[in-house]
Design a protein around this motif. Structure first.
Motif, mmCIF file in Angstrom:
data_model
loop_
_atom_site.group_PDB
_atom_site.id
_atom_site.type_symbol
_atom_site.label_atom_id
_atom_site.label_comp_id
_atom_site.label_asym_id
_atom_site.label_seq_id
_atom_site.Cartn_x
_atom_site.Cartn_y
_atom_site.Cartn_z
ATOM 1 N N PRO A 226 0.812 -1.229 0.000
ATOM 2 C CA PRO A 226 0.000 0.000 0.000
ATOM 3 C C PRO A 226 0.843 1.275 0.000
ATOM 4 O O PRO A 226 0.585 2.194 -0.796
ATOM 5 C CB PRO A 226 -0.836 -0.137 1.277
ATOM 6 C CG PRO A 226 -0.982 -1.616 1.455
ATOM 7 C CD PRO A 226 0.354 -2.171 1.044
ATOM 8 N N ALA A 227 1.851 1.349 0.860
ATOM 9 C CA ALA A 227 2.698 2.546 0.896
ATOM 10 C C ALA A 227 3.536 2.655 -0.366
ATOM 11 O O ALA A 227 3.780 3.761 -0.868
ATOM 12 C CB ALA A 227 3.594 2.511 2.130
ATOM 13 N N LEU A 228 3.975 1.520 -0.900
ATOM 14 C CA LEU A 228 4.764 1.530 -2.123
ATOM 15 C C LEU A 228 3.929 2.045 -3.293
ATOM 16 O O LEU A 228 4.403 2.865 -4.097
ATOM 17 C CB LEU A 228 5.276 0.126 -2.415
ATOM 18 C CG LEU A 228 6.281 0.037 -3.559
ATOM 19 C CD1 LEU A 228 7.680 0.344 -3.055
ATOM 20 C CD2 LEU A 228 6.257 -1.342 -4.195
ATOM 21 N N ALA A 229 2.685 1.578 -3.404
ATOM 22 C CA ALA A 229 1.819 2.021 -4.498
ATOM 23 C C ALA A 229 1.557 3.516 -4.416
ATOM 24 O O ALA A 229 1.578 4.223 -5.433
ATOM 25 C CB ALA A 229 0.502 1.246 -4.464
ATOM 26 N N ARG A 230 1.334 4.043 -3.225
ATOM 27 C CA ARG A 230 1.104 5.482 -3.073
ATOM 28 C C ARG A 230 2.343 6.272 -3.483
ATOM 29 O O ARG A 230 2.251 7.289 -4.184
ATOM 30 C CB ARG A 230 0.707 5.799 -1.628
ATOM 31 C CG ARG A 230 0.337 7.263 -1.408
ATOM 32 C CD ARG A 230 -0.301 7.444 -0.045
ATOM 33 N NE ARG A 230 -1.513 6.651 0.096
ATOM 34 C CZ ARG A 230 -2.711 7.022 -0.372
ATOM 35 N NH1 ARG A 230 -2.830 8.186 -1.017
ATOM 36 N NH2 ARG A 230 -3.755 6.251 -0.199
ATOM 37 N N CYS A 231 3.502 5.811 -3.058
ATOM 38 C CA CYS A 231 4.751 6.469 -3.437
ATOM 39 C C CYS A 231 4.920 6.451 -4.950
ATOM 40 O O CYS A 231 5.334 7.449 -5.560
ATOM 41 C CB CYS A 231 5.924 5.781 -2.747
ATOM 42 S SG CYS A 231 7.554 6.484 -3.131
ATOM 43 N N MET A 232 4.587 5.342 -5.584
ATOM 44 C CA MET A 232 4.737 5.217 -7.028
ATOM 45 C C MET A 232 3.810 6.186 -7.753
ATOM 46 O O MET A 232 4.219 6.847 -8.721
ATOM 47 C CB MET A 232 4.462 3.773 -7.458
ATOM 48 C CG MET A 232 4.695 3.528 -8.931
ATOM 49 S SD MET A 232 4.722 1.774 -9.381
ATOM 50 C CE MET A 232 2.993 1.361 -9.191
ATOM 51 N N PHE A 233 2.557 6.288 -7.316
ATOM 52 C CA PHE A 233 1.641 7.245 -7.936
ATOM 53 C C PHE A 233 2.189 8.661 -7.812
ATOM 54 O O PHE A 233 2.185 9.437 -8.789
ATOM 55 C CB PHE A 233 0.256 7.151 -7.279
ATOM 56 C CG PHE A 233 -0.698 6.265 -8.022
ATOM 57 C CD1 PHE A 233 -1.782 6.794 -8.692
ATOM 58 C CD2 PHE A 233 -0.515 4.887 -8.055
ATOM 59 C CE1 PHE A 233 -2.670 5.984 -9.379
ATOM 60 C CE2 PHE A 233 -1.399 4.062 -8.728
ATOM 61 C CZ PHE A 233 -2.480 4.610 -9.400
ATOM 62 N N ASP B 278 -5.412 1.828 -4.365
ATOM 63 C CA ASP B 278 -5.726 0.562 -3.689
ATOM 64 C C ASP B 278 -5.665 -0.604 -4.680
ATOM 65 O O ASP B 278 -5.130 -1.678 -4.355
ATOM 66 C CB ASP B 278 -7.116 0.627 -3.061
ATOM 67 C CG ASP B 278 -7.176 1.543 -1.850
ATOM 68 O OD1 ASP B 278 -6.108 1.896 -1.317
ATOM 69 O OD2 ASP B 278 -8.300 1.924 -1.456
ATOM 70 N N GLU B 279 -6.223 -0.397 -5.886
ATOM 71 C CA GLU B 279 -6.189 -1.460 -6.901
ATOM 72 C C GLU B 279 -4.764 -1.764 -7.305
ATOM 73 O O GLU B 279 -4.382 -2.937 -7.482
ATOM 74 C CB GLU B 279 -7.002 -1.031 -8.126
ATOM 75 C CG GLU B 279 -7.218 -2.129 -9.157
ATOM 76 C CD GLU B 279 -6.064 -2.322 -10.125
ATOM 77 O OE1 GLU B 279 -5.892 -3.440 -10.641
ATOM 78 O OE2 GLU B 279 -5.310 -1.346 -10.372
ATOM 79 N N CYS B 280 -3.959 -0.734 -7.451
ATOM 80 C CA CYS B 280 -2.544 -0.904 -7.799
ATOM 81 C C CYS B 280 -1.824 -1.745 -6.745
ATOM 82 O O CYS B 280 -1.086 -2.674 -7.082
ATOM 83 C CB CYS B 280 -1.884 0.466 -7.929
ATOM 84 S SG CYS B 280 -0.090 0.436 -8.113
ATOM 85 N N ALA B 281 -2.043 -1.427 -5.478
ATOM 86 C CA ALA B 281 -1.373 -2.161 -4.404
ATOM 87 C C ALA B 281 -1.759 -3.638 -4.420
ATOM 88 O O ALA B 281 -0.894 -4.529 -4.282
ATOM 89 C CB ALA B 281 -1.717 -1.541 -3.047
ATOM 90 N N GLU B 282 -3.043 -3.922 -4.605
ATOM 91 C CA GLU B 282 -3.499 -5.303 -4.638
ATOM 92 C C GLU B 282 -2.943 -6.047 -5.845
ATOM 93 O O GLU B 282 -2.548 -7.215 -5.745
ATOM 94 C CB GLU B 282 -5.022 -5.349 -4.641
ATOM 95 C CG GLU B 282 -5.652 -4.995 -3.307
ATOM 96 C CD GLU B 282 -5.197 -5.925 -2.196
ATOM 97 O OE1 GLU B 282 -5.183 -7.151 -2.411
ATOM 98 O OE2 GLU B 282 -4.845 -5.416 -1.112
ATOM 99 N N ARG B 283 -2.885 -5.358 -6.992
ATOM 100 C CA ARG B 283 -2.392 -6.023 -8.202
ATOM 101 C C ARG B 283 -0.887 -6.274 -8.111
ATOM 102 O O ARG B 283 -0.403 -7.340 -8.501
ATOM 103 C CB ARG B 283 -2.737 -5.195 -9.436
ATOM 104 C CG ARG B 283 -2.287 -5.810 -10.745
ATOM 105 C CD ARG B 283 -3.223 -5.452 -11.886
ATOM 106 N NE ARG B 283 -3.592 -4.057 -11.934
ATOM 107 C CZ ARG B 283 -2.940 -3.111 -12.632
ATOM 108 N NH1 ARG B 283 -1.871 -3.452 -13.342
ATOM 109 N NH2 ARG B 283 -3.354 -1.857 -12.651
ATOM 110 N N LEU B 284 -0.132 -5.309 -7.599
ATOM 111 C CA LEU B 284 1.300 -5.521 -7.430
ATOM 112 C C LEU B 284 1.566 -6.692 -6.475
ATOM 113 O O LEU B 284 2.470 -7.504 -6.717
ATOM 114 C CB LEU B 284 1.963 -4.258 -6.885
ATOM 115 C CG LEU B 284 2.048 -3.062 -7.823
ATOM 116 C CD1 LEU B 284 2.666 -1.868 -7.083
ATOM 117 C CD2 LEU B 284 2.862 -3.385 -9.067
#
Length: 233
Positions: A15-22, A53-59
């Motif tokens: 979750p934190a990684l996906a937010r950082c990536m966005f 959230d979708e990004c985090a789950e997919r990653l």
């Protein structure tokens, strides 16, 4: 603000990684990001939160089902914030020996999905020609805007180069204009320029296709390679 390469915990860190990536790919905006991690709807703050959230789950799912997946992250040890991330795929066998067609489930069926599928096929084509062998591929790399020019990207490069030398495997990546200086100084050579312009079939050119095309086209990557021995002269 000590920035250190930390062990990645897939059970809690996505979750934190996906937010950082966005936040990294939004500043400056990089249109190709929408092909892989779209924000649907009107682009409102709530739509963006759904997309993250979708990004985090997919990653997390991709990582769990892919033995070649190796995530790295650099962390500000004073605050615990993620400063950047990188996804390396380590292929001990030729990944192109067998076809691996994928369905782009993150777009609805129709022209939008077909645009993304063709864009991803185009994206992979130069490497599929040049890297018909075991190799390391840097799929994703990003640094949060707050931590740029502080050596985050170089820490990822150091890890990848060390792994390349340890395993005697060349490294490949698809570079944007923003990443090229880092890769050049680390001994990467250009293999092929890849302007990505998906071409629709007659039945694919619907409003979904046109909407994604408006958001992302055109975009160009450069396939680059670093031989295990370093730059070839």
């Amino acid at each position: 603000m000590p920035l250190e390469l930390h062990a990645f915990d897939p059970s809690v860190d996505f979750p934190a990684l996906a937010r950082c990536m966005f936040e990294a790919y939004e500043d400056p905006p990089q249109s190709f990001f929408h092909v892989f991690f779209p924000t649907h709807g009107s682009g409102s703050p709530s739509d963006r939160e759904i997309a993250i959230d979708e990004c985090a789950e997919r990653l997390k799912s991709w990582h769990a089902h892919d033995d070649t997946s190796h995530w790295q992250m650099v962390v500000d040890t004073d605050t615990g914030r993620i400063a950047g991330g990188a996804l390396w795929n380590i292929y001990e066998e030729n990944p192109f020996a067998r076809a691996h067609p994928s369905t782009v489930t993150w777009f609805p069926e129709g022209g939008a999905r077909r645009f993304a599928e063709k864009a991803i096929e185009n994206h992979a084509r130069p490497r599929a020609k040049a890297a018909q062998k075991p190799h390391i591929y840097l799929f994703i790399i990003f640094t949060h805007p707050s931590f740029r020019r502080k050596g985050v990207g170089q820490q990822f490069m150091n890890w990848g180069i060390e792994k390349s030398q340890e395993m005697h495997l060349d490294i490949y990546l698809d570079s944007t204009p923003y990443g090229r200086p880092l890769y050049e100084v680390n001994g990467f050579d250009y293999v092929e320029e890849n302007p990505n312009v998906p071409v629709p079939e007659a039945d694919e050119l619907d409003e979904g296709w046109k909407e994604v095309q408006r958001k992302v086209s055109p975009f160009t990557f450069w396939l680059m390679r670093r031989p295990v021995s370093g730059r070839r002269v």
